[in-house]
Each structure stands twice: as C-alpha cells, then as structure tokens.
Design a protein around this motif. Sequence first.
Motif, PDB file in Angstrom:
ATOM      1  N   ARG A   1      42.126  47.062  37.612  1.00 23.20           N
ATOM      2  CA  ARG A   1      42.957  45.862  37.816  1.00 23.20           C
ATOM      3  C   ARG A   1      42.351  44.671  37.090  1.00 23.20           C
ATOM      4  NH1 ARG A   1      44.306  46.305  44.256  1.00 23.20           N
ATOM      5  NH2 ARG A   1      45.141  48.392  44.147  1.00 23.20           N
ATOM      6  N   VAL A   2      41.026  44.602  37.095  1.00 24.46           N
ATOM      7  CA  VAL A   2      40.337  43.504  36.396  1.00 24.46           C
ATOM      8  C   VAL A   2      40.670  43.567  34.907  1.00 24.46           C
ATOM      9  CG1 VAL A   2      38.091  42.492  35.839  1.00 24.46           C
ATOM     10  CG2 VAL A   2      38.477  43.462  38.112  1.00 24.46           C
ATOM     11  N   GLU A   3      40.642  44.779  34.343  1.00 22.56           N
ATOM     12  CA  GLU A   3      40.964  44.947  32.912  1.00 22.56           C
ATOM     13  C   GLU A   3      42.403  44.505  32.615  1.00 22.56           C
ATOM     14  OE1 GLU A   3      39.381  45.602  30.260  1.00 22.56           O
ATOM     15  OE2 GLU A   3      37.794  47.077  30.532  1.00 22.56           O
ATOM     16  N   ILE A   4      43.330  44.860  33.521  1.00 25.77           N
ATOM     17  CA  ILE A   4      44.744  44.496  33.300  1.00 25.77           C
ATOM     18  C   ILE A   4      44.895  42.968  33.383  1.00 25.77           C
ATOM     19  CG2 ILE A   4      47.109  44.720  34.177  1.00 25.77           C
ATOM     20  CD1 ILE A   4      46.268  47.523  35.229  1.00 25.77           C
TER      21      ILE A   4
ATOM     22  N   GLY B   1      51.142  41.892  41.663  1.00 22.46           N
ATOM     23  CA  GLY B   1      50.666  42.753  42.751  1.00 22.46           C
ATOM     24  C   GLY B   1      49.317  43.392  42.457  1.00 22.46           C
ATOM     25  N   LEU B   2      48.435  42.648  41.752  1.00 25.50           N
ATOM     26  CA  LEU B   2      47.101  43.165  41.417  1.00 25.50           C
ATOM     27  C   LEU B   2      46.070  42.513  42.346  1.00 25.50           C
ATOM     28  CD1 LEU B   2      47.637  42.805  37.602  1.00 25.50           C
ATOM     29  CD2 LEU B   2      47.019  44.962  38.648  1.00 25.50           C
ATOM     30  N   ARG B   3      45.864  43.108  43.508  1.00 23.50           N
ATOM     31  CA  ARG B   3      44.943  42.496  44.480  1.00 23.50           C
ATOM     32  C   ARG B   3      43.497  42.700  44.039  1.00 23.50           C
ATOM     33  NH1 ARG B   3      48.160  45.553  47.016  1.00 23.50           N
ATOM     34  NH2 ARG B   3      46.562  47.059  47.647  1.00 23.50           N
ATOM     35  N   ILE B   4      42.733  41.596  44.013  1.00 25.68           N
ATOM     36  CA  ILE B   4      41.313  41.686  43.629  1.00 25.68           C
ATOM     37  C   ILE B   4      40.514  40.660  44.429  1.00 25.68           C
ATOM     38  CG2 ILE B   4      41.480  42.523  41.234  1.00 25.68           C
ATOM     39  CD1 ILE B   4      41.250  39.319  40.643  1.00 25.68           C
ATOM     40  N   ASP B   5      39.201  40.856  44.456  1.00 30.21           N
ATOM     41  CA  ASP B   5      38.304  39.864  45.041  1.00 30.21           C
ATOM     42  C   ASP B   5      37.591  39.194  43.867  1.00 30.21           C
ATOM     43  OD1 ASP B   5      36.230  38.443  46.093  1.00 30.21           O
ATOM     44  OD2 ASP B   5      35.379  40.072  47.291  1.00 30.21           O
ATOM     45  N   MET B   6      37.973  37.959  43.574  1.00 28.78           N
ATOM     46  CA  MET B   6      37.484  37.297  42.356  1.00 28.78           C
ATOM     47  C   MET B   6      35.975  37.062  42.353  1.00 28.78           C
ATOM     48  SD  MET B   6      40.280  34.552  41.044  1.00 28.78           S
ATOM     49  CE  MET B   6      41.375  34.204  42.388  1.00 28.78           C
ATOM     50  N   ASP B   7      35.365  37.022  43.548  1.00 23.44           N
ATOM     51  CA  ASP B   7      33.938  36.689  43.621  1.00 23.44           C
ATOM     52  C   ASP B   7      33.042  37.918  43.753  1.00 23.44           C
ATOM     53  OD1 ASP B   7      34.376  33.856  43.469  1.00 23.44           O
ATOM     54  OD2 ASP B   7      35.226  34.017  45.484  1.00 23.44           O
TER      55      ASP B   7
ATOM     56  N   ILE C   1      47.651  55.165  41.435  1.00 22.57           N
ATOM     57  CA  ILE C   1      48.498  55.549  40.297  1.00 22.57           C
ATOM     58  C   ILE C   1      49.922  55.051  40.537  1.00 22.57           C
ATOM     59  CG2 ILE C   1      49.583  57.518  39.129  1.00 22.57           C
ATOM     60  CD1 ILE C   1      46.886  59.009  39.514  1.00 22.57           C
ATOM     61  N   GLU C   2      50.403  55.250  41.773  1.00 20.04           N
ATOM     62  CA  GLU C   2      51.749  54.800  42.138  1.00 20.04           C
ATOM     63  C   GLU C   2      51.867  53.287  41.930  1.00 20.04           C
ATOM     64  OE1 GLU C   2      55.197  55.263  42.378  1.00 20.04           O
ATOM     65  OE2 GLU C   2      54.155  57.162  42.582  1.00 20.04           O
ATOM     66  N   GLU C   3      50.808  52.563  42.361  1.00 17.92           N
ATOM     67  CA  GLU C   3      50.802  51.094  42.205  1.00 17.92           C
ATOM     68  C   GLU C   3      50.823  50.717  40.729  1.00 17.92           C
ATOM     69  OE1 GLU C   3      47.472  49.352  44.270  1.00 17.92           O
ATOM     70  OE2 GLU C   3      48.096  50.212  46.183  1.00 17.92           O
ATOM     71  N   LEU C   4      50.007  51.434  39.929  1.00 18.21           N
ATOM     72  CA  LEU C   4      49.931  51.121  38.498  1.00 18.21           C
ATOM     73  C   LEU C   4      51.279  51.343  37.814  1.00 18.21           C
ATOM     74  CD1 LEU C   4      48.151  50.329  36.030  1.00 18.21           C
ATOM     75  CD2 LEU C   4      47.845  52.765  35.649  1.00 18.21           C
ATOM     76  N   MET C   5      51.957  52.424  38.191  1.00 17.34           N
ATOM     77  CA  MET C   5      53.283  52.697  37.613  1.00 17.34           C
ATOM     78  C   MET C   5      54.230  51.525  37.897  1.00 17.34           C
ATOM     79  SD  MET C   5      53.260  55.741  36.240  1.00 17.34           S
ATOM     80  CE  MET C   5      51.664  56.374  35.922  1.00 17.34           C
ATOM     81  N   GLN C   6      54.164  51.023  39.134  1.00 16.52           N
ATOM     82  CA  GLN C   6      55.010  49.892  39.517  1.00 16.52           C
ATOM     83  C   GLN C   6      54.634  48.654  38.709  1.00 16.52           C
ATOM     84  OE1 GLN C   6      57.805  50.310  41.312  1.00 16.52           O
ATOM     85  NE2 GLN C   6      58.134  48.227  40.579  1.00 16.52           N
ATOM     86  N   ILE C   7      53.329  48.438  38.531  1.00 13.06           N
ATOM     87  CA  ILE C   7      52.857  47.283  37.737  1.00 13.06           C
ATOM     88  C   ILE C   7      53.405  47.385  36.311  1.00 13.06           C
ATOM     89  CG2 ILE C   7      50.794  46.249  36.670  1.00 13.06           C
ATOM     90  CD1 ILE C   7      49.334  47.144  39.360  1.00 13.06           C
TER      91      ILE C   7
ATOM     92  N   ILE D   1      51.827  42.738  23.904  1.00  5.75           N
ATOM     93  CA  ILE D   1      51.788  44.174  23.618  1.00  5.75           C
ATOM     94  C   ILE D   1      50.568  44.717  24.343  1.00  5.75           C
ATOM     95  CG2 ILE D   1      51.514  45.917  21.792  1.00  5.75           C
ATOM     96  CD1 ILE D   1      52.659  43.085  20.198  1.00  5.75           C
ATOM     97  N   LEU D   2      50.799  45.616  25.290  1.00  5.38           N
ATOM     98  CA  LEU D   2      49.710  46.081  26.150  1.00  5.38           C
ATOM     99  C   LEU D   2      49.438  47.562  25.888  1.00  5.38           C
ATOM    100  CD1 LEU D   2      51.011  44.453  29.478  1.00  5.38           C
ATOM    101  CD2 LEU D   2      49.645  43.397  27.694  1.00  5.38           C
ATOM    102  N   ILE D   3      48.175  47.874  25.588  1.00  4.89           N
ATOM    103  CA  ILE D   3      47.794  49.266  25.355  1.00  4.89           C
ATOM    104  C   ILE D   3      47.013  49.757  26.577  1.00  4.89           C
ATOM    105  CG2 ILE D   3      46.521  50.843  23.850  1.00  4.89           C
ATOM    106  CD1 ILE D   3      46.595  48.567  21.690  1.00  4.89           C
ATOM    107  N   PHE D   4      47.489  50.816  27.201  1.00  4.93           N
ATOM    108  CA  PHE D   4      46.764  51.427  28.325  1.00  4.93           C
ATOM    109  C   PHE D   4      46.213  52.771  27.852  1.00  4.93           C
ATOM    110  CE2 PHE D   4      49.597  48.521  30.500  1.00  4.93           C
ATOM    111  CZ  PHE D   4      48.888  48.117  31.618  1.00  4.93           C
ATOM    112  N   ASP D   5      44.884  52.887  27.716  1.00  2.00           N
ATOM    113  CA  ASP D   5      44.279  54.137  27.248  1.00  2.00           C
ATOM    114  C   ASP D   5      43.855  54.963  28.461  1.00  2.00           C
ATOM    115  OD1 ASP D   5      42.968  56.158  26.022  1.00  2.00           O
ATOM    116  OD2 ASP D   5      41.492  54.939  24.960  1.00  2.00           O
ATOM    117  N   GLU D   6      44.585  56.036  28.729  1.00  2.00           N
ATOM    118  CA  GLU D   6      44.296  56.913  29.887  1.00  2.00           C
ATOM    119  C   GLU D   6      44.108  56.102  31.167  1.00  2.00           C
ATOM    120  OE1 GLU D   6      44.352  60.063  29.902  1.00  2.00           O
ATOM    121  OE2 GLU D   6      44.130  60.666  27.838  1.00  2.00           O
ATOM    122  N   PRO D   7      45.071  55.264  31.539  1.00  2.00           N
ATOM    123  CA  PRO D   7      44.791  54.328  32.641  1.00  2.00           C
ATOM    124  C   PRO D   7      44.649  54.995  33.999  1.00  2.00           C
ATOM    125  CG  PRO D   7      47.104  54.235  32.044  1.00  2.00           C
ATOM    126  CD  PRO D   7      46.442  55.125  31.041  1.00  2.00           C
TER     127      PRO D   7
END
Length: 520
Positions: A156-159, A137-143, A184-190, A169-175
């Motif tokens: 989202r690009v970083e994730i 569920g990480l919507r992005i525009d690749m171009d 934030i709500e979306e990120l929590m779900q991700i 093993i994923l480290i999220f620094d102050e995401p």
Amino acid sequence: MEQQAAGAYPYVIEMLHITKEFPGIKANDDITLQLKRGEIHALLGENGAGKSTLMSVLFGLYQPEKGEIKKDGKVVEIRDPNDATALNIGMVHQHFKLIEVFTVLDNIILGAEDTKLGFLQKKEARKKVKALSEKYGLRIDMDAKVEDITVGMQQRVEILKMLYRDNEILIFDEPTAVLTPQEIEELMQIMRNLKAEGKSILFISHKLNEIMEVSDRVTVLRKGKYIGTVETKDTNKEELSRMMVGRPVQLVVEKDEAHPKESVLEIKGLSVASKLHKNDAVKNVSLTVHAGEIVCIAGIDGNGQTEFVHALTGLEKASAGSITLCGKDITKASIRKRSLTGMSHIPEDRHKHGMVLDFTLEQNMVLQRYFEPEFQDHGFIKFGAIREYTDGLIEKFDIRSGQGPVTKARSMSGGNQQKAIVARELDRNMPLVVAVQPTRGLDVGAIEYIHSQLVKQRDEGKAVLLVSLELEEVMNLSDRILVMYEGEIVGELDPKTTTTSELGLYMAGAKRQDKEGKAE
C-alpha cells in the motif's frame, strides 16, 4: 474529460519493437505493447518471459537496444526513473523499493518532498497522503517504520508513493505475489477505483484468476517474444495458460490418498515472543507431522506463521515448548544441526533467507552441503563436482538464467530464484520438508511442477509441512489443514470435507474449534 484533454489518440503508451539484451539472453525480442487510456492491461508470461524487463524499460531502469516508446502518440526518451516520473509513469516493483528504517510517511514523500525556504513541509504532505489513503481505501499507519509492517502494508505504501506523485500510468509488477486472499481482493478493488478515475494500468501477473477478474486486455509473452494480445472477455484460463506455456497445463493437483506412517516432527507447547508487541506471536502451539503426509498451516499473513517457522528452523529462539525431529530434541539446536538432523527449508523470504544474492547460482546450490565429501576434499572445494551437480538441477527443475551455473543469483528473475531454492531443498532428500509459500511468484507451469514435486516427496515417505496463504494451494495440496489465527491453532480441517468459505471463517477468527475438535 480525460479523452478530450489528450485528444482522440487512443493509446496513452506504446512500446514499439522493443529489444533488450543481457549477457547470454535476449530478454525482450521485438516486443510491441499498446496501452489504451483508462484500461487495465495485463502482461502475462512465465517466469523469465521478459515481463519485468519490459516494464523496467518503460520505467527507465534499462535502455533498450532497439525500439521506441510513444506517449500520447509522440516519441519520448526515458533515460531514468526521473524521466518516467516526469511523464507521469509510476511503478510498484515486485521486490519493494522501500527504506526499512524510515517511517511510512517518509518513504511516500522521499524524492518528491515539498519544501518552503529549505524546510520540509511535512504537515502538508501528511494531509495529502491522508486524503489519498481515504479516497482509495488504502489504510496505513503513517508513523510506523516500514520494517515493522506487513508485506501487504508495504505494498500500500508503494501504491501511495505513486499516487502522491500524481502518476497517470501505473505499472504493477506482480502486485499480488506477496498478498493474502483478502488483500488481493482489496487490491483488485483499488485497481478498479484507479481505472474509474481515468488512470491507465499495466498489470504484470501470472495468476490467471486475477487477470480474468480485473483486466480489460491481456498481452502474452513467452521466452522474450510477443505471442499475442486478446480481449479478456473473449478468452479463458485454459487458452491463456496454453499461450503462456506453449502446452496445455494441469490446473488441478493430481494425487492419491495419503498413507501417513511414523511421526517425523513433534512440536509441543511452542511459544515465540513478538518483536512488535507484548503478547507472544506464537502461543502454545502443538502439532505432529507424519511421514507420508502434507500438513498445511493456513492463515492470513501476520498471524504468527512467520515466527512459528523461524522458531522451527532456528532463525529465532522459542520462549517455551519443545521441537522433536526424527526422535531428536532440536529445540535449542543450531540451524546447521537442524538441517543435518533432517530438515529442508524453502523460506518465505527468498532474498533474506533463501539465497546469497551476490553468489553465483552454483554457489547457492551447495550452501548447506559444501562441506560434504561429495563437494570437498581435505578442505579444498571440488569446483567440478559443484558445477556438475548444479547443471543437473538446472536441467531437472528448468531453472532459466542468462549464464547457467555462473549466473549471479541477483540477476535471475524472482520465479527462477524460487525454482533454484526449491530444487536445492528437495534434492537434499531430508525426512522433513518445511515449505513456506513455495509457489510465491511462480507461473502456472512452474506451480504445476512444484506441486507435483511436493506430492512426490510425500509419496516417497517424507513429512511435508506446508505454510501457505493461497487458499487454492491449501485446498489442493494438503492432506490435513491446521488454521493459525493470532498465534494459535484454531482448527484442524480435512480438505476433502471442508469448503474455502469455512476455511476463510477460521482464518478470519470468526470460527474456532475446542480441544475436542468441535466447532465452537
């Protein structure tokens, strides 16, 4: 399956007795952290407590003086980020590591490119990125170029960069420091989705709500030392903030009724052209801020707040309208002229517009004042006066850095950089304070202090214009709320009579007021 594949060993990563020192400071002092397989483990601490340093050790950016790291029970050596990547460790940094002139797709595959006979296999990469973005569920525009997308999109690009490398093993620094409430709500779900996939997550934060909502366990650091690890379900926000700061913290802003006086800032019909599309980013905005009140512009990121503030502070030209400050027309004035007319500005982007990162802390503290008689005599800088002034601000605002006033700004933690900017701007004692995301990336102790300072400015008769994406901050701090949606002010609300859900409807554009202030 995951559990079986890696044997019964419960910890996927262990950092044992890690000590990391920098000039004048022990950033990590004998810290042990154990990450279980398939858990979200929060790392909590004040600004400068050593959280990012510890994660940078795990990611190979720093080498510890003492201690060892184990993966699945075996000691490993992580000399650089390539070693970390080989061990399936990925990291989303607090300040994103993206190349602005590259496209989103190029940034994701950079360093992990698929080639055939020396040719880049972009079609395959595009397919893989598309599949990952749909799965999580990480919507992005690749171009799109990174410089043209919002901060939330950059995250989202970083994730996706981590997921593209198949990191476990994923480290999220102050995401969430730079995200809107919805993002934030979306990120929590991700993060929950990633955990369900069997990934193990280390989540650095000092936002207690998020930690309580998403983590399984919490490890607390204070001033570089390990304080303890607790199960999230067995604790609460008050206990966590006490562990983190070492004292009880006021989680609600205390303030008396506002008593607005004369108008300090008047904006009429302000429009600002957009760099991204044909429509204006700010459309015909008019507002007034009086002495002795905090007016907040609330809205979801990317609705014209940035361009509005840039036009107000002189970073961009307005295409129409007028700005009057303390009775003087500053619509076309230079940044220095605006600053001297009576404007303090805590900027949104502390690195781009708040500090010169390669200057020392004391040089940064007098950026707008070095030419005043207090700090120069016939063109010669009074270094002693600058040092004394900076020492005073360090003391008053509790700015922590390894070498005090001579610390390079770049080497300070994000939260302490922010404190330094707030100290500099509030100490200038100007009639108008423009505070954009003033507590972004700060811990509860520092937020409590900065909120009290902004209220103090108001009570001393200053006009405060706050721009914030944090719903709690908006509701707690403001005397009037103006909601900005797609470059227009769509509502004026009273924080005493409105609710966060009503505010959310205005922010999302689902509700707006007519000219008389009635809801449509």
